[in-house]
Motif scaffolding. Sequence first.
Motif, PDB file in Angstrom:
ATOM      1  N   TYR A  14       0.835  -1.169   0.000  1.00  0.00           N
ATOM      2  CA  TYR A  14       0.000   0.000   0.000  1.00  0.00           C
ATOM      3  C   TYR A  14       0.878   1.230   0.000  1.00  0.00           C
ATOM      4  O   TYR A  14       2.076   1.172   0.283  1.00  0.00           O
ATOM      5  CB  TYR A  14      -0.946   0.011   1.202  1.00  0.00           C
ATOM      6  CG  TYR A  14      -0.263   0.318   2.511  1.00  0.00           C
ATOM      7  CD1 TYR A  14      -0.189   1.620   2.981  1.00  0.00           C
ATOM      8  CD2 TYR A  14       0.314  -0.689   3.267  1.00  0.00           C
ATOM      9  CE1 TYR A  14       0.455   1.909   4.178  1.00  0.00           C
ATOM     10  CE2 TYR A  14       0.950  -0.419   4.466  1.00  0.00           C
ATOM     11  CZ  TYR A  14       1.021   0.887   4.916  1.00  0.00           C
ATOM     12  OH  TYR A  14       1.656   1.168   6.093  1.00  0.00           O
ATOM     13  N   THR A  15       0.281   2.352  -0.293  1.00  0.00           N
ATOM     14  CA  THR A  15       0.971   3.624  -0.206  1.00  0.00           C
ATOM     15  C   THR A  15      -0.045   4.673   0.231  1.00  0.00           C
ATOM     16  O   THR A  15      -1.255   4.502   0.030  1.00  0.00           O
ATOM     17  CB  THR A  15       1.645   4.013  -1.538  1.00  0.00           C
ATOM     18  OG1 THR A  15       2.490   5.135  -1.331  1.00  0.00           O
ATOM     19  CG2 THR A  15       0.624   4.319  -2.614  1.00  0.00           C
ATOM     20  N   LEU A  16       0.449   5.711   0.824  1.00  0.00           N
ATOM     21  CA  LEU A  16      -0.411   6.819   1.233  1.00  0.00           C
ATOM     22  C   LEU A  16      -0.092   8.025   0.374  1.00  0.00           C
ATOM     23  O   LEU A  16       1.076   8.339   0.152  1.00  0.00           O
ATOM     24  CB  LEU A  16      -0.176   7.167   2.706  1.00  0.00           C
ATOM     25  CG  LEU A  16      -0.436   6.067   3.729  1.00  0.00           C
ATOM     26  CD1 LEU A  16      -0.060   6.544   5.125  1.00  0.00           C
ATOM     27  CD2 LEU A  16      -1.883   5.632   3.685  1.00  0.00           C
ATOM     28  N   THR A  29      -1.569  12.191  -0.482  1.00  0.00           N
ATOM     29  CA  THR A  29      -2.449  13.251   0.009  1.00  0.00           C
ATOM     30  C   THR A  29      -3.585  13.477  -0.974  1.00  0.00           C
ATOM     31  O   THR A  29      -3.451  13.224  -2.178  1.00  0.00           O
ATOM     32  CB  THR A  29      -1.680  14.575   0.213  1.00  0.00           C
ATOM     33  OG1 THR A  29      -1.214  15.032  -1.053  1.00  0.00           O
ATOM     34  CG2 THR A  29      -0.527  14.399   1.190  1.00  0.00           C
ATOM     35  N   LEU A  74      -8.084   7.506   6.679  1.00  0.00           N
ATOM     36  CA  LEU A  74      -7.087   8.523   7.055  1.00  0.00           C
ATOM     37  C   LEU A  74      -7.538   9.924   6.644  1.00  0.00           C
ATOM     38  O   LEU A  74      -6.717  10.823   6.462  1.00  0.00           O
ATOM     39  CB  LEU A  74      -5.736   8.186   6.411  1.00  0.00           C
ATOM     40  CG  LEU A  74      -5.128   6.867   6.871  1.00  0.00           C
ATOM     41  CD1 LEU A  74      -3.962   6.465   5.976  1.00  0.00           C
ATOM     42  CD2 LEU A  74      -4.686   6.950   8.311  1.00  0.00           C
ATOM     43  N   ASP A  75      -8.844  10.108   6.509  1.00  0.00           N
ATOM     44  CA  ASP A  75      -9.336  11.389   6.002  1.00  0.00           C
ATOM     45  C   ASP A  75      -9.051  12.549   6.953  1.00  0.00           C
ATOM     46  O   ASP A  75      -8.915  13.684   6.523  1.00  0.00           O
ATOM     47  CB  ASP A  75     -10.822  11.319   5.657  1.00  0.00           C
ATOM     48  CG  ASP A  75     -11.717  11.098   6.865  1.00  0.00           C
ATOM     49  OD1 ASP A  75     -11.210  10.584   7.879  1.00  0.00           O
ATOM     50  OD2 ASP A  75     -12.908  11.440   6.769  1.00  0.00           O
ATOM     51  N   ASN A  82      -6.343  13.151   8.259  1.00  0.00           N
ATOM     52  CA  ASN A  82      -5.002  13.621   7.882  1.00  0.00           C
ATOM     53  C   ASN A  82      -4.939  14.045   6.412  1.00  0.00           C
ATOM     54  O   ASN A  82      -3.863  14.316   5.896  1.00  0.00           O
ATOM     55  CB  ASN A  82      -3.975  12.515   8.113  1.00  0.00           C
ATOM     56  CG  ASN A  82      -3.869  12.139   9.567  1.00  0.00           C
ATOM     57  OD1 ASN A  82      -4.010  12.984  10.443  1.00  0.00           O
ATOM     58  ND2 ASN A  82      -3.664  10.861   9.827  1.00  0.00           N
ATOM     59  N   GLN A 126      -5.331  12.170   3.830  1.00  0.00           N
ATOM     60  CA  GLN A 126      -4.581  11.165   3.082  1.00  0.00           C
ATOM     61  C   GLN A 126      -5.527  10.092   2.555  1.00  0.00           C
ATOM     62  O   GLN A 126      -6.573   9.812   3.150  1.00  0.00           O
ATOM     63  CB  GLN A 126      -3.510  10.497   3.956  1.00  0.00           C
ATOM     64  CG  GLN A 126      -2.383  11.422   4.350  1.00  0.00           C
ATOM     65  CD  GLN A 126      -1.367  10.697   5.203  1.00  0.00           C
ATOM     66  OE1 GLN A 126      -1.717   9.881   6.046  1.00  0.00           O
ATOM     67  NE2 GLN A 126      -0.103  11.011   4.989  1.00  0.00           N
ATOM     68  N   ARG A 163      -5.437   6.056   1.254  1.00  0.00           N
ATOM     69  CA  ARG A 163      -4.644   4.824   1.219  1.00  0.00           C
ATOM     70  C   ARG A 163      -4.979   4.082  -0.073  1.00  0.00           C
ATOM     71  O   ARG A 163      -6.135   3.749  -0.333  1.00  0.00           O
ATOM     72  CB  ARG A 163      -4.956   3.944   2.420  1.00  0.00           C
ATOM     73  CG  ARG A 163      -4.173   2.647   2.424  1.00  0.00           C
ATOM     74  CD  ARG A 163      -4.563   1.797   3.619  1.00  0.00           C
ATOM     75  NE  ARG A 163      -4.143   0.452   3.402  1.00  0.00           N
ATOM     76  CZ  ARG A 163      -3.364  -0.241   4.236  1.00  0.00           C
ATOM     77  NH1 ARG A 163      -2.949   0.313   5.348  1.00  0.00           N
ATOM     78  NH2 ARG A 163      -3.025  -1.475   3.963  1.00  0.00           N
ATOM     79  N   SER A 214      -4.040   0.650  -2.190  1.00  0.00           N
ATOM     80  CA  SER A 214      -3.393  -0.648  -2.008  1.00  0.00           C
ATOM     81  C   SER A 214      -3.655  -1.545  -3.199  1.00  0.00           C
ATOM     82  O   SER A 214      -4.631  -1.371  -3.928  1.00  0.00           O
ATOM     83  CB  SER A 214      -3.852  -1.308  -0.703  1.00  0.00           C
ATOM     84  OG  SER A 214      -5.248  -1.496  -0.706  1.00  0.00           O
TER      85      SER A 214
END
Length: 181
Positions: free
Chosen positions: A1-3, A5, A149-150, A152, A154, A156, A158
């Motif tokens: 996975y990656t995050l 913005t 992760l909203d 922040n 961000q 996700r 995957s």
Amino acid sequence: YTLVTEQLLTQGGNVVESLVVADLAEQMKVKVETAAFTQMIADITAVETAISTDLIQTQIGALIDAGVDLNRVGIVANGVAYGAMTQLVAVDGVVAAQNGNSFYGRPFYAAGNLSDGAGAGGSYFMGDFSKFAIGYWGGVDFVVNPYSLDINHQVRLSIHRYYDTATLQAGAFKSRYDDTV
């Protein structure tokens, strides 16, 4: 996975899409390659604590005895073992055992995803890589999760794929080297 913005996703365009997809594909390749090397090493019972040209010649003989086609034998080493093997000589002071991308005439590769075994030393194995299978089933699933992760800002992203690994012939791979065992 990656995050990533939310801002990057909305402003990025094709370049960001290509970057994210390439990053996820590389992460998946590393996972599959690491699992494959772990399986190959698990199928090898002998662990050597010293590396020498005599040992490698003995292992080549054991591959022959196991019915392995020598024309298909290659060697994969992690960084520590690769460094040790490149310093070996076929006959002391005369001919290097390693020549370019070959070792005793066999294809010779370095792999960063090959584990160090029990200790921090080098690991290598040799064998007929055509006697090893990686099977994939199902498709590649790409999941976008904008919620967890909203806070922040961000998202996700995957990627998921099912696979399995197996050695197809007993004795197709020989000894692992780990100088810290």
